[in-house]
Design an enzyme around this catalytic site. Sequence first.
Site, PDB file in Angstrom:
ATOM      1  CG  LEU A  89      18.874   1.377   3.057  1.00  0.00           C
ATOM      2  CD1 LEU A  89      19.470   0.270   3.909  1.00  0.00           C
ATOM      3  CD2 LEU A  89      17.774   0.833   2.183  1.00  0.00           C
ATOM      4  CD  GLU A 137      15.156   1.615  -1.816  1.00  0.00           C
ATOM      5  OE1 GLU A 137      14.250   1.428  -0.982  1.00  0.00           O
ATOM      6  OE2 GLU A 137      16.300   1.134  -1.692  1.00  0.00           O
ATOM      7  CD  GLN A 153      23.168   0.240  -2.491  1.00  0.00           C
ATOM      8  OE1 GLN A 153      22.469  -0.538  -1.846  1.00  0.00           O
ATOM      9  NE2 GLN A 153      24.079   0.987  -1.930  1.00  0.00           N
ATOM     10  CG  PHE A 154      21.405  -3.133  -7.028  1.00  0.00           C
ATOM     11  CD1 PHE A 154      22.188  -3.739  -8.013  1.00  0.00           C
ATOM     12  CD2 PHE A 154      21.961  -2.936  -5.774  1.00  0.00           C
ATOM     13  CE1 PHE A 154      23.489  -4.144  -7.744  1.00  0.00           C
ATOM     14  CE2 PHE A 154      23.263  -3.339  -5.502  1.00  0.00           C
ATOM     15  CZ  PHE A 154      24.034  -3.938  -6.485  1.00  0.00           C
ATOM     16  CG  HIS A 195      21.746  -7.629  -6.179  1.00  0.00           C
ATOM     17  ND1 HIS A 195      21.262  -8.555  -5.293  1.00  0.00           N
ATOM     18  CD2 HIS A 195      22.152  -6.576  -5.436  1.00  0.00           C
ATOM     19  CE1 HIS A 195      21.380  -8.084  -4.056  1.00  0.00           C
ATOM     20  NE2 HIS A 195      21.905  -6.888  -4.108  1.00  0.00           N
TER      21      HIS A 195
END
Lengths: 369, 341
Positions: free
Chosen positions: B75, B77, B99-100, B146
């Site tokens: 996890l 980025e 993921q976002f 998000h």
Amino acid sequence: MIQPFTSDPLRWVAEDGQPIRELPARFTPDVLRGLHRDMVRAREFDRKLVTLLRQGRTTFYAQSRGMEATQVGLARSIQVGHDWVWPYYRDHALGLTMGVPLLDLVSQCLGTNSDPSRGRQMPHHFGAERQNFVSISSSIASQVPPAAGNALAQKYLGVGEITVCTFGDGATSEGDWHAGVNMAAVNGAPCLFVCENNQWAISTPLRAQTASETVHVKARAYGMPGYLVDGNDIVAVMEVMSSVAEEVRQGNGPALVECLTYRVGSHSNADADAEKNYRTREEVALWTGRDPIARVEGLLEHLGHPVSAEERADLIAATHREVDEAVRQAEASGQPDWRIMFEDVYADLPVHLREQAAFLRAEQTGGQA
Amino acid sequence: MTVTESRPADQGSAAPATRTLTLIQAVTEALREELARDERVVVFGQDVGARGGVFLATAGLQAEFGERRVFDTPLSEASIVGVAVGMAVRGMRPVAEIQFADYMGPGFDQIVSQAAKIRYRSGGQFTAPLVIRTPSGGGVKGGHHHSQSPEAYYAHTPGLKVVMPSTPYDAKGLLKAAIRGSDPVIYFEPKRLYRASKGEVPTYDYTIELGRGAVRREGGDLTLIGYGGVMPDVEKAAQALSGEGVEAEVIDLRSLVPWDRDLVLGSVEKTGRAVLVSEAPRTANFMGEVAYVIQEALFDRLLAPVSQVAGFDTPYPYVQDKVYLPGANRIAAACVKALTY
């Protein structure tokens, strides 16, 4: 088998040049003389570039005096042109010993047409496709995750290569460092992480950088072996590097080697008074006395093959002539003009860059935009 | 809706076989086809493997291509993006999922310092042809971590290409072009359209050149320009105006870097009015650049000031998310203002 996680740096040769454990057979007097030559060449390159800096012919230089055994030893422990290297910005001795042409290095520092990176980066940020020596970036530790990716690709492609990723002690505080090292370890990527611990990140000492006892112990947290080496002992550097590189090549995952060394000079021209400012003269003198070149000379003397004063002087003079000639050739090639600004932004020139290039062409040639 | 695709499908002139897909199905199909086409293509990111991504864009791909080609990462980025850079430099074609878009922050250094610059700083000796796919935009009750639209940050960085589709057809064709291209591409997927946007997608191989917009509807009274998640509302507004006798020309930019200035300027020259729509915060919004280019090129042809309908300069709100987004009414009101100037 070399042991990881030792409390004292692994060492083969004492500071006075006496072997403290059996000298491996491959270190013949001829080989040691070759390494001595590489280190002197790197040091004299350094000296000449500092002179160019003082003459205002280049604008930035990051000295590596004192770190020659670490960088030369690393260069001589990998398969140049087969393995890949993601270096940091103090690695000219590494590049030079890997065979990056001295003319290219000088040209990059002068930003001339003979510079393969075409005058786009500040000085001392080399890159050489032929040696798989990936162009250096200034942002600290940002080469670490890409190095992990490079190693992942090598594993995926099954090419038997390894990736070497170098950085200073300061880089180990950056998020990118931890992200990249973790990624390589989780994926068993063939990556050799090399910390050139010269103990100072500009003016920040290692003790203000990390609460860890030292850098190599951090490897334990990521599930890889960590080695501590006397970075001023080229025999130790090569013994550990070649052994660890082979382990990495065999598919045993990444490893971290910390070379404990010292930057004798300033970080760059930005802190030229380092000795008077943030370091004590005593500390600098102590490490100047641990000179890696003097150590090899001591070893050669011990082996009955001393380097004579004349030989040393010839070597120094030859390097100075080589740099002078490179400077002459580089300067003769001229400075890149405005056109280079727009090339290599993308594979092709998109319309907005075409228009901006046309504007600048008109401005620079006195025509209409 | 009239779709004008100026570049016909790349393959053949036989009657195209198509079927209806959602935008996310088109993304998955593009990935599947590219994985099958080129061994150098790998797909990875947080949760993309067994689960298939938080939105299931990569669902089934690991089962089909194996863990070597489609895999989960730590996890991080910074390492997802950085690894993509290193893989690309070493000759692969990585497609990384963040993921976002809201989570790209830790990978920002890798995007701007490494991906965007390696070709330039090495004089073309090293290049990083990679794709970073990431869901962006609001409308799904995601709150401010998000729902953001950070495309302007990336459009502002030379060396990156920036893409945002709004239809399944474009999503597939643009993604395939991005994967086959030679530059790093930030590929934003408007998450509220993942399942809401449905359309015909050919079964044959095709790509859409990056930098080409699309005319969604022809009209002579004003030009409505948008991209990504706002497009359905832009078209709804145009529909409503049509009911009042006003015909808006609707352009979907599809690519922000590079963007289709010829298409936009040609249309605004014809209509004399431009309303620019995006859901990103207004200040330093990418549409500010579009507005600037229009006024610079067509100042004396404009019948009204170029106007923007954008998000507000607040963090994206949770409860007021529908109010924040530029809906059809707000877009139509801006058009009326331009028409009555």
